[in-house]
Design an enzyme around this catalytic site. Structure first.
Site: not given
Ligand code: OXD
Length: 310
Positions: A225, A273
């Protein structure tokens, strides 16, 4: 039959409706804001909903994240408000993540950034061939995603270790567990790959102090993250030469703002992402099974511990 409420910041409702009604033909699948009678809703399938999104649903029994991560749920300080918090643990996503992390490891290991630069300069230069067995890859987080990435990379002959809260027994992956083992793990890591869940403990974990403990010339790969990485600290470590390169799929602000220095930094590769995107068709079996269990009053699986927050 009780109803499912779907609410997401992206437009995947049609895919999920199709995938779930294929498995539960009479499913009452409602897409926010068409909630209907709120007392019908027992199961919510959500991604990045605003704080308070579950207020006014008196019979809600389970909230399921439309992804592996659940930090978006705990961003609401009043969460949890339901007996069950669920997530998707999908082998398809595990494979996708392992592929993406392997791609970054191989690019750094095989001097990809240098050869990309030589091409731009039209220079035919051969660097010394790297040695796989002595390249030390370190995986931060050995959950479902980290374990698959670690075993995939180890299978190619890299020297792989993982750091996690509790010790793991994964073949060909050296386990480092707990805060006391972090420094030793970092000292032996040439390519650091983060797949940790976001919790209060992992927020800002990859900061100047941690980066300084990696060997000079190490690489950083983040598909955990964005809030785990102190972006200014990474920029400083790249500019000083201590960190040789970074591949980032997650950011503190997404989409990454147009004026962010990462976009143009010569040592940073930016990905939007996409390392492991949720796939409705491959995730639907487990979500459908959990819907059946919740409606029948049976315990669900893929549950999240509200105290650990993952
Ligand atoms: C998840 C993401 O948590 O795509 O699946 O970030």
């Amino acid at each position: 039959m009780p109803a499912v409420l779907f609410r997401s910041d992206n437009d995947s409702s049609d895919e999920w409706r199709a995938a779930l009604t294929k498995r539960i033909p009479d499913l009452d699948f409602r897409v926010w804001p068409e909630v209907g009678d709120p007392s019908d809703i027992e199961f919510a399938l959500v991604w990045k909903v605003p704080a308070g999104a579950f207020d006014g649903l008196p019979n809600l029994k389970a909230v399921c994240s439309l992804g592996q991560g659940v930090d978006h749920l705990f961003a609401d300080p009043d969460f949890p408000k339901t007996p069950h918090i669920l997530r998707i643990v999908d082998p398809w996503m595990g494979r996708a993540m392992a592929e993406w992390v392997l791609l970054q490891v191989l690019r750094f290991h095989r001097q990809g950034p240098e050869y990309e630069q030589f091409q731009r300069e039209r220079r035919w230069i051969k660097l010394p061939a790297p040695e796989t067995a002595t390249r030390r890859v370190g995986i931060l987080g050995l959950g479902a995603l980290g374990t698959e990435a670690a075993t995939t990379i180890a299978a190619l002959g890299f020297d792989v270790a993982g750091w996690s809260r509790t010790a793991k027994g994964i073949a060909n992956v050296t386990s480092y567990a707990g805060p006391d083992a972090l420094d030793a793990f970092l000292a032996r890591t040439d390519i650091l790959c983060c797949m940790l869940p976001l919790t209060p403990e992992t927020t800002d974990l990859i900061n100047a102090d941690l980066l300084a403990k990696l060997p000079k010339g190490a690489f950083v790969v983040n598909s955990g993250r964005g809030a785990q990485l102190v972006e200014d600290d990474l920029l400083a470590a790249l500019d000083s030469g201590h960190i040789a390169g970074a591949a980032l799929d997650v950011f503190r602000v997404e989409p990454l703002p147009g004026d962010h220095p990462f976009w143009v930094h010569p040592k940073v590769q930016v990905w939007p992402h996409v390392s492991a995107q949720t796939n409705a068709e491959s995730g639907a079996d487990q979500v459908a099974e959990n819907i059946r269990r919740i409606f029948a009053g049976h315990p669900p699986f893929n549950t999240v511990d509200p105290d650990r927050k993952y």
